[in-house]
Design a protein around this motif. Structure first.
Motif, short mmCIF file in Angstrom:
data_model
loop_
_atom_site.label_atom_id
_atom_site.label_comp_id
_atom_site.label_asym_id
_atom_site.label_seq_id
_atom_site.Cartn_x
_atom_site.Cartn_y
_atom_site.Cartn_z
N VAL A 29 85.15 -6.93 33.84
CA VAL A 29 84.03 -6.56 34.71
C VAL A 29 84.05 -7.41 35.97
O VAL A 29 84.73 -8.44 36.04
CB VAL A 29 82.66 -6.75 34.02
CG1 VAL A 29 82.52 -5.82 32.83
CG2 VAL A 29 82.46 -8.20 33.62
N LEU A 33 78.80 -9.75 36.86
CA LEU A 33 78.34 -9.46 35.50
C LEU A 33 78.76 -10.53 34.49
O LEU A 33 78.24 -10.55 33.37
CB LEU A 33 78.87 -8.10 35.04
CG LEU A 33 78.30 -6.88 35.75
CD1 LEU A 33 78.95 -5.62 35.21
CD2 LEU A 33 76.79 -6.82 35.56
N ASN A 184 79.50 4.37 34.89
CA ASN A 184 79.74 3.67 36.16
C ASN A 184 78.43 3.39 36.86
O ASN A 184 78.20 2.29 37.37
CB ASN A 184 80.62 4.53 37.09
CG ASN A 184 82.04 4.68 36.59
OD1 ASN A 184 82.54 3.82 35.88
ND2 ASN A 184 82.69 5.77 36.95
N MET A 187 76.40 0.69 35.24
CA MET A 187 76.99 -0.62 35.57
C MET A 187 76.54 -1.06 36.96
O MET A 187 76.24 -2.23 37.19
CB MET A 187 78.52 -0.54 35.59
CG MET A 187 79.13 -0.37 34.22
SD MET A 187 79.64 -1.98 33.58
CE MET A 187 80.84 -1.47 32.38
N TRP A 190 73.05 -2.21 36.82
CA TRP A 190 72.95 -3.52 36.14
C TRP A 190 73.31 -4.65 37.10
O TRP A 190 72.62 -5.65 37.20
CB TRP A 190 73.84 -3.53 34.90
CG TRP A 190 73.49 -4.62 33.93
CD1 TRP A 190 72.27 -5.20 33.76
CD2 TRP A 190 74.38 -5.27 33.02
NE1 TRP A 190 72.34 -6.16 32.78
CE2 TRP A 190 73.62 -6.23 32.32
CE3 TRP A 190 75.74 -5.13 32.73
CZ2 TRP A 190 74.19 -7.05 31.34
CZ3 TRP A 190 76.30 -5.94 31.75
CH2 TRP A 190 75.53 -6.89 31.06
N TYR A 199 71.04 -3.80 29.90
CA TYR A 199 71.80 -2.56 29.82
C TYR A 199 72.10 -2.25 28.35
O TYR A 199 72.84 -2.96 27.69
CB TYR A 199 73.09 -2.69 30.64
CG TYR A 199 73.99 -1.46 30.63
CD1 TYR A 199 73.52 -0.22 30.17
CD2 TYR A 199 75.28 -1.52 31.09
CE1 TYR A 199 74.33 0.89 30.17
CE2 TYR A 199 76.12 -0.40 31.09
CZ TYR A 199 75.63 0.80 30.62
OH TYR A 199 76.44 1.91 30.60
N GLY A 206 82.83 -0.76 26.35
CA GLY A 206 82.24 -1.69 27.29
C GLY A 206 82.78 -3.09 27.06
O GLY A 206 83.58 -3.33 26.15
N HIS A 293 85.81 0.73 32.05
CA HIS A 293 84.46 0.36 31.64
C HIS A 293 84.40 -0.96 30.87
O HIS A 293 83.74 -1.07 29.85
CB HIS A 293 83.82 1.48 30.81
CG HIS A 293 83.58 2.72 31.61
ND1 HIS A 293 83.63 3.98 31.07
CD2 HIS A 293 83.30 2.90 32.92
CE1 HIS A 293 83.38 4.88 32.01
NE2 HIS A 293 83.19 4.24 33.15
N GLY A 294 85.12 -1.93 31.37
CA GLY A 294 84.95 -3.28 30.83
C GLY A 294 85.82 -3.67 29.66
O GLY A 294 85.74 -4.80 29.19
N ASP B 131 87.81 -5.66 38.65
CA ASP B 131 87.40 -5.65 37.24
C ASP B 131 88.30 -6.49 36.35
O ASP B 131 88.33 -6.29 35.14
CB ASP B 131 87.31 -4.20 36.71
CG ASP B 131 88.64 -3.46 36.82
OD1 ASP B 131 89.55 -3.94 37.52
OD2 ASP B 131 88.75 -2.38 36.20
#
Lengths: 407, 269
Positions: A29, A33, A184, A187, A190, A199, A206, A293-294, B131
């Motif tokens: 992420v 975050l 998305n 996120m 958040w 979240y 995730g 997505h993480g 990311d």
């Protein structure tokens, strides 16, 4: 019968400290975050060992969700399949109609203990959105649910339910306008509101600690199933079958059985219009490892690494990724992953409805379809347990449209 | 092996100049114009180029860069074509440092070793994967190190002191401070909130310090230049370029937008 004993969080296999299941999982992420994830990890680690928190969670599961859910012998379905005894774990009977509430009850309570006044969620079929809006209403939290524009159209009833519950449903119009894009957008929310917002991710994907936490909150399904098998049949099941989109209902059922080697596990993905058509959502069966997505897990992307649009008749399975623990179970061979087409799922939807008087969600219909196939290959003295993860009331409109019936 | 980022920031530091670092989404609005736009950026007084590699799921980006990425992808722009564009750019510009900024999955699919090799050959100097925090970067890092490409890391208002020290230890080239808690292009710059965190970062690292997110005007840029070594301008520039009707128009828009910013950065009281 001590249902509350089942509801305490126990785990049998854990990822490493930073959430890696072998090469999968982790925290991919943006920097903003990272601290929030550390806080969440710490809070979850603390409250899951807190007696008052766990007692409150157990009590909510019993008196609010309505647990334990029955383990039901589907006699006529078994006769039709002609093989192993088919049992259904009735998560469709939970409050709000699916397994999703097991997780949202836990996470909203955690948000409450962490002092967060606002919760956000992403949703595909709307079940997780409804489950989030439900618990937020009860705890007096403000709630925003992100939902793809496409899903808003095909799940209009759930959208209205969420609004009735006081949640704001925000339409997501970027990308494929489905679940991945809703994620998305959640996120982004958040990152932008990190101080007061929690979240609630709805699946075992995730960044760490979500895959572990969502699994733990859903593992009540597997623990109950294990106990009910022993009480009702004095044996463990020979096989478990559950549908897999992100994979939370499957992970919740599988997890307590991972160390019981004779219990086979089957995750059923959405083959859509067929795996060879390219129009499906079967990341484990037809995808490859990547990062979305993480977390690192199997996903569906093109040769340039762009995430592909997926297709499934069921909005809840229409997702190009999958939880990292499933990726790990696949590679290790502990679980097997298969796929069922839209057509097969629709047939199973009608079969179960007509034979047992149970209207399954289209997501769960995938598990029912494969369960019937598998049961036919098994012996009559064997037992197969299908996780009936949700009820199909939300899908009647979709089914009617597919069959050209105007309501 | 010397890296253009070091050379450039050393030269800037000697001359007391602050770096103008534009970000553009590669291939928007027309992939044919990519290389000409890069030269126009340099002509406008840019010191380091941050080139956005379009990704289908840019979860850290606001609507401007999301839409630009969608348009670029629909016109066939890939990580490979961005690397190729850098190689073409390098034929005429051997000195301006180039940083590719994007998400991890396109690099996953390219293959870490192949990507690092091709990017180094094309003349890429740094990689910023939004990311991929340093904790998850080890395998990629090894490949980049082997080719002399720097990993660039973000520091956010939420980054704790302990973590800041960890990131500072991992970073090369420059540190990029995200000016607010949010997505690209969202808020306006809150200048008053910068001094504290920038001071703390300075105390942990000797690397040049860039600030980005929310810098939209010449006034913002000048204010940030008072505190930082580099000023990153992204969404506001992408917004200018996207409406261009021709390659010449795009280049003129770039120069017209950046000229007053450069001027303001160079003429602070």
């Amino acid at each position: 019968m001590s249902s509350e004993a089942d509801q305490t969080i126990l785990t049998t296999s854990e990822p490493d400290e930073s959430g890696h299941f072998g090469p999968y999982g982790g925290s991919y992420v943006a920097e903003t975050l990272m601290h929030a994830l550390d806080e969440l990890k710490e809070a979850y680690g603390r409250w899951r060992q807190d007696e008052e928190f766990m007692a409150r969670l157990d009590s909510d599961l019993t008196y609010y969700v309505g647990r334990p859910s029955p383990l039901y012998f589907a006699r006529r379905l078994t006769e039709l399949a002609g093989g192993a005894r088919i049992l259904l774990k009735r998560e469709d009977l939970n409050h709000t109609g699916a397994h999703k509430i097991n997780n949202t009850v836990g996470q909203a309570l955690l948000a409450h203990y962490m002092g967060k006044s606002r919760v956000i969620a992403e949703t595909g079929a709307g079940q997780h959105g409804v489950a989030s809006a439900t618990v937020a209403a009860r705890l007096g939290q403000s709630c925003v649910v992100y939902m793809g524009e496409v899903d808003i159209h095909r799940q209009a009833i759930n959208v209205f339910r969420m609004r009735l519950l006081g949640a704001e449903v925000r339409s997501v119009t970027s990308g494929s306008k489905t679940l991945k894009d809703a994620l998305n957008e959640a996120m982004r929310d958040w990152v932008s509101n990190i101080d007061d917002t929690y979240y609630i991710i709805g699946t075992v994907a995730g960044p760490h600690p979500y895959p572990v936490m969502v699994r733990d909150f859903n593992a009540v399904v597997g623990r109950e199933a294990c106990r009910q098998m022993m009480e009702q049949y004095d044996t463990l099941p020979d096989a478990l079958v559950a549908c897999v989109g992100g994979g939370s209902n499957a992970m919740g059922l599988f997890h307590p059985f991972i160390e019981d080697a004779p219990v086979k596990m089957f995750g059923v993905e959405a083959a859509g219009r067929g795996l060879s058509s390219g129009q499906h959502a079967a990341s484990l069966c037809a995808g490859r490892p990547g990062v979305l997505h993480g977390c690192r897990s199997y996903l569906m992307d093109d040769d340039a690494g762009q995430i592909m649009h997926t297709h499934s008749v069921s909005a809840g399975l229409d997702y190009p990724g999958v939880g990292p623990e499933h990726a790990w179970l696949k590679d290790s061979g502990r679980a097997e992953y298969v796929a069922v087409t839209d057509q097969e799922a629709l047939e199973a939807f009608h079969r179960l409805t007509r034979l047992e008087g149970i209207l399954p969600a289209l997501e769960s219909s995938h598990a029912v379809a494969y369960g019937m196939k598998l049961a036919a290959e098994m012996k009559a003295d064997q037992t197969l347990l299908v996780n009936l993860s949700g009820r199909g009331d939300k899908d009647v409109q979709t089914v009617a449209e597919l069959e050209n019936i105007s309501l | 092996m010397s890296n253009r980022l070091d050379t450039r920031f050393e030269a800037l530091s000697r001359s007391g100049r602050k770096a103008l670092v534009p970000f553009i989404t590669m291939g928007d609005p027309d992939p044919e114009w990519m290389v000409d736009i890069l030269h126009a950026l340099v002509k406008s007084g840019s010191d380091v180029l941050e080139l956005g590699v379009p990704f289908s799921d840019p979860a850290a980006d606001g609507p401007v860069i999301q839409m630009a990425s969608e348009r670029a992808i629909s016109r066939g722009v890939t990580l490979r074509s961005v690397v190729d564009a850098v190689a073409t750019f390098r034929c005429r510009d051997p000195d301006t440092p180039v940083v590719l900024m994007g998400y991890l999955n396109p690099i996953e699919r390219y293959g870490y070793a192949a990507f690092a090799r091709d990017a180094a050959r094309a003349g890429v100097d740094g990689i910023l994967t939004v990311d991929c925090p340093p904790e998850e970067m080890k395998a990629l890092r090894d490949c980049l190190d082997e080719q002399g490409i720097y990993p660039i890391f973000l520091v956010a208002p939420t980054t704790t002191s302990a973590r800041l020290r960890f990131i500072a230890g991992q970073a090369r080239g420059y540190l990029y401070y995200v000016s607010f808690k949010g997505i690209t292009g969202a808020n306006s710059l809150d200048r008053a909130s910068l001094a504290g965190p920038l001071g703390e970062i300075r105390s942990c690292s000797d690397l040049p310090l860039a600030v980005g997110f929310g810098i939209k005007t010449a006034e913002d840029a000048a204010a940030v230049a008072d505190l930082a070594d580099a000023v990153v301008i992204g969404s506001a520039l992408v917004e200018q370029v996207r409406n261009a009707v021709s390659c010449d128009d795009a280049c003129e828009r770039v120069m017209g937008f950046l000229a007053p910013i450069r001027h303001a950065m160079d003429n602070r009281d």
